[in-house]
Design a protein around this motif. Structure first.
Motif, mmCIF file in Angstrom:
data_model
loop_
_atom_site.group_PDB
_atom_site.id
_atom_site.type_symbol
_atom_site.label_atom_id
_atom_site.label_comp_id
_atom_site.label_asym_id
_atom_site.label_seq_id
_atom_site.Cartn_x
_atom_site.Cartn_y
_atom_site.Cartn_z
ATOM 1 N N CYS A 29 -37.719 4.639 -17.119
ATOM 2 C CA CYS A 29 -38.571 4.787 -18.312
ATOM 3 C C CYS A 29 -40.066 4.712 -18.014
ATOM 4 O O CYS A 29 -40.872 4.816 -18.930
ATOM 5 C CB CYS A 29 -38.195 3.735 -19.341
ATOM 6 S SG CYS A 29 -38.575 2.049 -18.803
ATOM 7 N N ASP A 87 -33.409 -1.667 -10.351
ATOM 8 C CA ASP A 87 -32.986 -0.401 -9.759
ATOM 9 C C ASP A 87 -31.811 0.081 -10.608
ATOM 10 O O ASP A 87 -30.929 -0.721 -10.945
ATOM 11 C CB ASP A 87 -32.524 -0.685 -8.313
ATOM 12 C CG ASP A 87 -32.140 0.581 -7.574
ATOM 13 O OD1 ASP A 87 -31.601 1.522 -8.197
ATOM 14 O OD2 ASP A 87 -32.360 0.628 -6.354
ATOM 15 N N SER A 107 -35.832 11.653 -18.258
ATOM 16 C CA SER A 107 -36.627 12.878 -18.307
ATOM 17 C C SER A 107 -37.714 12.998 -17.248
ATOM 18 O O SER A 107 -38.253 11.991 -16.784
ATOM 19 C CB SER A 107 -37.315 12.977 -19.680
ATOM 20 O OG SER A 107 -38.361 12.042 -19.762
ATOM 21 N N TYR A 108 -38.036 14.236 -16.920
ATOM 22 C CA TYR A 108 -39.224 14.672 -16.169
ATOM 23 C C TYR A 108 -39.577 13.819 -14.937
ATOM 24 O O TYR A 108 -40.363 12.877 -15.023
ATOM 25 C CB TYR A 108 -40.448 14.727 -17.099
ATOM 26 C CG TYR A 108 -40.274 15.624 -18.297
ATOM 27 C CD1 TYR A 108 -40.116 17.006 -18.142
ATOM 28 C CD2 TYR A 108 -40.262 15.091 -19.586
ATOM 29 C CE1 TYR A 108 -39.949 17.830 -19.248
ATOM 30 C CE2 TYR A 108 -40.103 15.915 -20.700
ATOM 31 C CZ TYR A 108 -39.957 17.278 -20.522
ATOM 32 O OH TYR A 108 -39.800 18.087 -21.616
HETATM 33 C C1 LIG Z 1 -41.814 10.419 -12.970
HETATM 34 S S1 LIG Z 1 -41.392 8.851 -13.595
HETATM 35 C C2 LIG Z 1 -40.561 9.230 -15.067
HETATM 36 C C3 LIG Z 1 -41.599 9.463 -16.039
HETATM 37 C C4 LIG Z 1 -41.128 9.527 -17.462
HETATM 38 N N1 LIG Z 1 -40.633 10.834 -17.728
HETATM 39 C C5 LIG Z 1 -42.350 9.232 -18.309
HETATM 40 O O1 LIG Z 1 -43.292 9.992 -18.240
HETATM 41 O O2 LIG Z 1 -42.367 8.222 -18.972
HETATM 42 C C6 LIG Z 1 -40.078 8.301 -12.572
HETATM 43 C C7 LIG Z 1 -39.751 6.817 -12.794
HETATM 44 O O3 LIG Z 1 -38.572 6.508 -12.041
HETATM 45 C C8 LIG Z 1 -38.673 5.163 -11.608
HETATM 46 N N2 LIG Z 1 -37.688 5.001 -10.541
HETATM 47 C C9 LIG Z 1 -37.594 5.669 -9.370
HETATM 48 N N3 LIG Z 1 -36.505 5.290 -8.684
HETATM 49 C C10 LIG Z 1 -35.872 4.355 -9.448
HETATM 50 C C11 LIG Z 1 -34.687 3.586 -9.291
HETATM 51 N N4 LIG Z 1 -33.918 3.704 -8.209
HETATM 52 N N5 LIG Z 1 -34.322 2.734 -10.279
HETATM 53 C C12 LIG Z 1 -35.110 2.600 -11.389
HETATM 54 N N6 LIG Z 1 -36.246 3.296 -11.594
HETATM 55 C C13 LIG Z 1 -36.627 4.170 -10.633
HETATM 56 C C14 LIG Z 1 -40.142 5.016 -11.217
HETATM 57 O O4 LIG Z 1 -40.571 3.675 -11.207
HETATM 58 C C15 LIG Z 1 -40.829 5.851 -12.310
HETATM 59 O O5 LIG Z 1 -41.248 5.030 -13.373
#
Ligand SMILES: C[S@@+](CC[C@H](N)C(=O)[O-])C[C@H]1O[C@@H](n2cnc3c(N)ncnc32)[C@H](O)[C@@H]1O
Length: 268
Positions: free
Chosen positions: A62, A108, A126-127
């Motif tokens: 999120c 995670d 998303s995204y």
């Molecule tokens: C590009 S952002 C998503 C953005 C979202 N669409 C927004 O704009 O609010 C990707 C997110 O995935 C999280 N993330 C990446 N790997 C993860 C994991 N294994 N478990 C939980 N969160 C994770 C990151 O911390 C980041 O906040």
């Protein structure tokens, strides 16, 4: 492989802690506008997911919760999950400041069953989410585990085709389309939301083809309602995008329609 992945994921978590701080101050995320009541959700997900009022919604990855809280403004009972402590702390403080009820869990996503044990009407993500995940089969099983029978899964994501393009001009194919256990390592300068920021960090991402994503969801027991592909992106997050229509970005100088985003709705 699992222990190697832990090192990659831990590196990414530190990257996202840094990016969360940067993003909260960036024009790209425009936190002040959100605070005045504007939604951060795009018309694609608003139209395709539809009415969420009164329904419980779990938002995976999120970030700092603006989309999650935008769903709360539309009446959903929201829970957001992210592995960045910085992002979750900011999401919690926004929830408090704006008096929007929401639960935010720092975990995670693959470790979520250790701290969350209930099911939801809607699962949203998303995204810019899939490339950070080393295992889509486990991800899809997690999606199924957290959905009530008859519940709705909805995702909207950048198309894996975009992930193949070179970072500068987007005019050359530089990366594989298909998954490889060995991730793509990059040295990030700034971030996609603020390329000039004084910040550098290593990242590891994994390619996931459209077929891999869809098959993982079907194998986990979901029934697909639709898979849509879009010839534009609603986010301007690559140097090689230009705005061709208001809020719609395409590859600079491209003469052909290319798949730049996709969305999936599925039912458990
Ligand atoms: C590009 S952002 C998503 C953005 C979202 N669409 C927004 O704009 O609010 C990707 C997110 O995935 C999280 N993330 C990446 N790997 C993860 C994991 N294994 N478990 C939980 N969160 C994770 C990151 O911390 C980041 O906040």
């Amino acid at each position: 492989m699992i222990s190697t992945n832990r090192v990659y994921v831990e590196t990414n978590r530190r990257l996202w802690d840094g990016w969360a701080k940067l993003h909260a101050k960036s024009d790209f995320y425009d936190l002040e506008r959100f605070k005045t009541g504007k939604t951060t959700l795009k018309s694609v997900e608003l139209e395709e997911l539809g009415d969420v009022a009164g329904r419980s919604l779990l938002h995976l990855q999120c970030h700092f919760g603006m989309d999650t809280l935008s769903w709360a403004r539309r009446g959903a009972q929201v829970t957001g999950v992210d592995f960045s402590q910085q992002a979750i702390s900011l999401a919690r403080s926004l929830s408090e400041e704006l008096k929007l009820s929401g639960e935010f869990i720092c975990s995670d996503i693959f470790e979520l069953p250790e701290v969350l044990d209930r099911q939801f009407d809607i699962l949203f993500t998303s995204y810019g989410v899939l490339e950070w995940l080393p295992d889509l089969q486990r991800w899809a099983q997690l999606v199924a585990r957290y959905l009530k029978p008859g519940g709705t899964f909805y995702m909207v994501e950048f198309h894996p085709f975009v992930g193949m393009l070179d970072d500068d001009a987007g005019q050359r194919i530089e990366y594989d389309y298909f998954f490889s256990a060995e991730p793509i390592r990059s040295e990030e300068q700034g971030s996609y939301a603020d390329p000039e920021a004084d910040f550098s960090h290593t990242s590891y991402v994994w390619a996931h083809s459209l077929g891999e994503t869809v098959t993982a969801l079907i194998s986990a027991g979901l029934r697909l309602d639709f898979l849509h592909e879009f010839p534009y992106s609603v986010y301007n997050c690559w140097r090689f995008f230009e705005e061709r229509a208001p809020g719609k970005y395409e590859i600079i100088d491209s003469k052909h329609a290319m798949p730049l985003m996709f969305s999936i709705r599925a039912t458990r």
